[in-house]
Write a protein that holds these residues in place. Structure first.
Motif, PDB file in Angstrom:
ATOM      1  N   GLY A  19      27.661-112.054 -25.892  1.00  0.00           N
ATOM      2  CA  GLY A  19      28.215-113.251 -25.274  1.00  0.00           C
ATOM      3  C   GLY A  19      28.084-114.506 -26.111  1.00  0.00           C
ATOM      4  O   GLY A  19      28.515-115.573 -25.698  1.00  0.00           O
ATOM      5  N   GLU A  93      32.137-115.216 -22.513  1.00  0.00           N
ATOM      6  CA  GLU A  93      31.041-114.953 -21.586  1.00  0.00           C
ATOM      7  C   GLU A  93      31.218-115.862 -20.365  1.00  0.00           C
ATOM      8  O   GLU A  93      31.597-117.029 -20.489  1.00  0.00           O
ATOM      9  CB  GLU A  93      29.709-115.233 -22.306  1.00  0.00           C
ATOM     10  CG  GLU A  93      28.488-114.671 -21.634  1.00  0.00           C
ATOM     11  CD  GLU A  93      27.913-115.583 -20.574  1.00  0.00           C
ATOM     12  OE1 GLU A  93      27.348-115.082 -19.597  1.00  0.00           O
ATOM     13  OE2 GLU A  93      28.064-116.807 -20.714  1.00  0.00           O
ATOM     14  N   ASN A 243      31.464-110.947 -16.650  1.00  0.00           N
ATOM     15  CA  ASN A 243      30.936-110.457 -17.927  1.00  0.00           C
ATOM     16  C   ASN A 243      31.241-108.987 -18.168  1.00  0.00           C
ATOM     17  O   ASN A 243      31.102-108.506 -19.297  1.00  0.00           O
ATOM     18  CB  ASN A 243      29.428-110.725 -18.020  1.00  0.00           C
ATOM     19  CG  ASN A 243      29.172-112.159 -18.452  1.00  0.00           C
ATOM     20  OD1 ASN A 243      30.061-112.806 -19.019  1.00  0.00           O
ATOM     21  ND2 ASN A 243      28.001-112.656 -18.162  1.00  0.00           N
ATOM     22  N   GLY A 323      21.409-112.632 -19.316  1.00  0.00           N
ATOM     23  CA  GLY A 323      22.160-113.869 -19.070  1.00  0.00           C
ATOM     24  C   GLY A 323      21.270-115.096 -19.181  1.00  0.00           C
ATOM     25  O   GLY A 323      21.671-116.129 -19.706  1.00  0.00           O
ATOM     26  N   GLN A 326      20.829-115.989 -22.572  1.00  0.00           N
ATOM     27  CA  GLN A 326      22.094-116.479 -23.108  1.00  0.00           C
ATOM     28  C   GLN A 326      22.292-117.956 -22.822  1.00  0.00           C
ATOM     29  O   GLN A 326      22.665-118.724 -23.700  1.00  0.00           O
ATOM     30  CB  GLN A 326      23.233-115.661 -22.476  1.00  0.00           C
ATOM     31  CG  GLN A 326      24.513-115.670 -23.233  1.00  0.00           C
ATOM     32  CD  GLN A 326      24.319-115.134 -24.629  1.00  0.00           C
ATOM     33  OE1 GLN A 326      23.710-114.093 -24.817  1.00  0.00           O
ATOM     34  NE2 GLN A 326      24.802-115.864 -25.605  1.00  0.00           N
TER      35      GLN A 326
END
Lengths: 478, 56
Positions: A19, A93, A243, A323, A326
């Motif tokens: 992502g 993403e 995603n 996530g 991220q």
């Protein structure tokens, strides 16, 4: 450039898959059926039995099946439109894409509200389900009475969360292995449960059965609450589907499999949960599965469900923490993987120890989350389809967030946040998930739809009036 | 800007250029069109209305 530090000489394709970069069309390998299988595997999980059982509290099987179909189709469409369509087009993403709506820090805020709390809640509920399955299983073998709120359940639930932590800490390979085995086996279990239920009751008999504990005398109101529970279940895919959709080849393959996979598979699992609960007289699948086919069947089914819960828990824990790294700051990314996972498990551990009754009213928690997701869906649809006319600025999404057009006010878009608050307030004004009190309009429109419309409307109008200037989202002029 | 940052920026630029080219040529494959959205609306309305009539 924060991610450049961690990239080094590694593959950019890997970074794109995680992502950090937009995936190119040539890197996206999932077609229609691959994505359908992937999201079916995600949707066919033990929570489907729980949701189906909760529906059986409010309405009988006929109304329940209708509520499952109606709620889920609307919920899945609202969740997939603003997430999968842009993800399928640009391969971006989901929470990076959300910068265009909420700003970089606003996107982080939404992540914490929409993903962290939801995942922590589900980890606790599924951990308790594991505990109750083990308790039901040992009670069946020993012939003793099950104690759903006993210490055995708590200890097993804690064990389930720690086991999940251990599996996820080992990395995605172990999770993949569980998925390959558990998802097809759950389909077999559903078929087996259906066979056992239908061997005891005809379809007509089942359809004529009554709800287990309808809260109101007004049947229409009970039905709409059942629809709302399913709408909440469908729309609660919002944090996850975008995603997955970015791994598909184009917009169509990012969107339509949700209708076959998530809608179809979740609805099937919920119908099994509904029929089982009403036919056996208990909304808790760990109770009715122990009764449906005698000792051997009960032991096998409960043992399997217990470990299927760990698979579901591992999936959501892994996705959420990936996530979190991220969208997180450098400080969060610096925390060791195992430690970050363990930190994520603290709140679920506290919930299973101090709030074990959450399991019996889990649908209240589920419906609360819909107050957020319905508003997010409305904002996403208004922003991407109406205001931006399906065009995003990839430079702005991935570039310096302090200088780009999506910088807003200190990284927060006050318009989108206002719309989010308005949507949530409208939801609670129309339907209070805690007390089940509702405004008259609820019987005709549910709570999610007015919330979604209100949030989308406020975001659209305020953006048209106030979002001017280069740091305010760079919306196209009419 | 370090060397790693530079190569990262180049890679990002390259990827965005791919999408800019598609946009310029209007070469989006598999886009959701009017048929998809009308089909989705029809499916949703049919399921909602059909199951409402059957179930209530």
């Amino acid at each position: 450039m924060a991610n450049a530090e961690t990239q080094g000489a590694g593959s950019y394709s890997d970074a794109a898959e995680r992502g950090d970069l937009p995936l190119l069309p040539t890197e996206r390998l999932w077609g229609f059926w691959e994505f359908t299988y992937a999201n079916s595997a995600l949707a066919i999980a033990t929570w489907a039995f729980l949701i189906g059982g909760a529906v059986g509290l409010f309405v009988g099987p006929r109304e329940g099946i209708a509520a499952i179909v109606i709620g889920n189709i609307i919920g899945v469409v609202l969740a997939a439109l603003p997430t999968c369509v842009p993800a399928g087009k640009y391969g971006v993403e989901q929470f990076t894409m959300l910068r265009s709506q909420f700003g970089a820090n606003g996107s982080r805020l939404v992540y914490f509200l929409a993903v962290v709390f939801l995942t922590m809640g589900w980890l606790a509920v599924l951990g308790m389900m594991f505990g109750r399955s083990i308790d039901g299983l040992t009670s069946l073998i020993s012939g003793s009475e099950a104690a759903p709120l006993g210490s055995k359940v708590t200890v097993a639930a804690i064990g389930a969360i720690l086991l999940t932590w251990f599996v996820v800490a080992k990395g995605p390979t172990s999770i993949k292995f569980f998925n390959m085995v558990i998802s097809p086996a759950l389909v077999l279990l559903m078929g087996w449960m259906m066979y056992l239920i239908f061997s005891q009751h005809s379809f007509d008999e089942l359809l004529a059965m009554n709800a287990l504990a309808p809260p109101f005398e007004d049947k229409a109101l009970n039905f709409i609450i059942a629809v709302e529970v399913n709408l909440a279940a469908g729309i609660s895919w919002w944090p996850y589907v975008g995603n997955l959709g970015r791994l598909t080849k184009n917009e169509r393959t990012a969107f339509w499999p949700n209708i076959v996979g998530i809608f179809g598979a979740a609805a099937m699992g919920e119908v099994v949960g509904l029929l089982g609960s009403v036919a056996l007289g208990n909304s808790d699948p760990t109770i009715w599965m122990a009764q449906v086919g005698g000792l051997t069947v009960g032991v096998i089914a409960l043992g399997f469900v217990a470990f299927a819960n760990v698979t579901s828990m591992a999936n959501i824990l892994y996705t959420s923490v990936v996530g979190l790294r991220q969208i997180g700051t450098g400080a969060i990314r610096a925390i060791r993987w195992e430690v970050l996972l363990l930190m994520f498990c603290v709140v679920p551990l506290i919930l299973v120890i101090f709030y074990p009754t959450m399991y019996d009213g889990f649908f209240i928690f589920l419906v609360w989350t819909a107050a957020l997701y319905a508003a997010l869906a409305g904002i996403g649809i208004a922003d991407y389809f109406l205001l931006r006319r399906q065009t995003l600025d990839l430079h702005a999404l991935h570039g310096n967030q302090l200088k780009g057009p999506y910088r807003y006010v200190a990284g927060f878009n006050p318009i989108a946040i206002t719309a989010l608050v308005v949507g949530a307030v409208v939801y609670i004004a129309v339907f209070n998930p805690q007390t089940l009190e509702s405004a008259p309009v609820f019987k005709y429109l549910t709570a999610s739809l007015p919330s979604c419309l209100a949030a989308g409307f406020v975001h659209y109008v305020l953006t048209r009036i106030f979002a001017k200037g280069e740091g305010w989202g760079d919306y196209p002029r009419r | 800007m370090s060397e790693t940052d530079k190569t990262w920026a180049q890679e990002l630029r390259r990827r965005i250029d791919v999408y800019d080219t598609i946009e310029a040529k209007d070469g989006w494959r598999g886009s959701m069109g009017a048929v998809d959205y009308w089909g989705l609306l029809a499916l949703t309305v049919a399921l909602v209305a059909g199951f409402w009539l059957w179930g209530v």
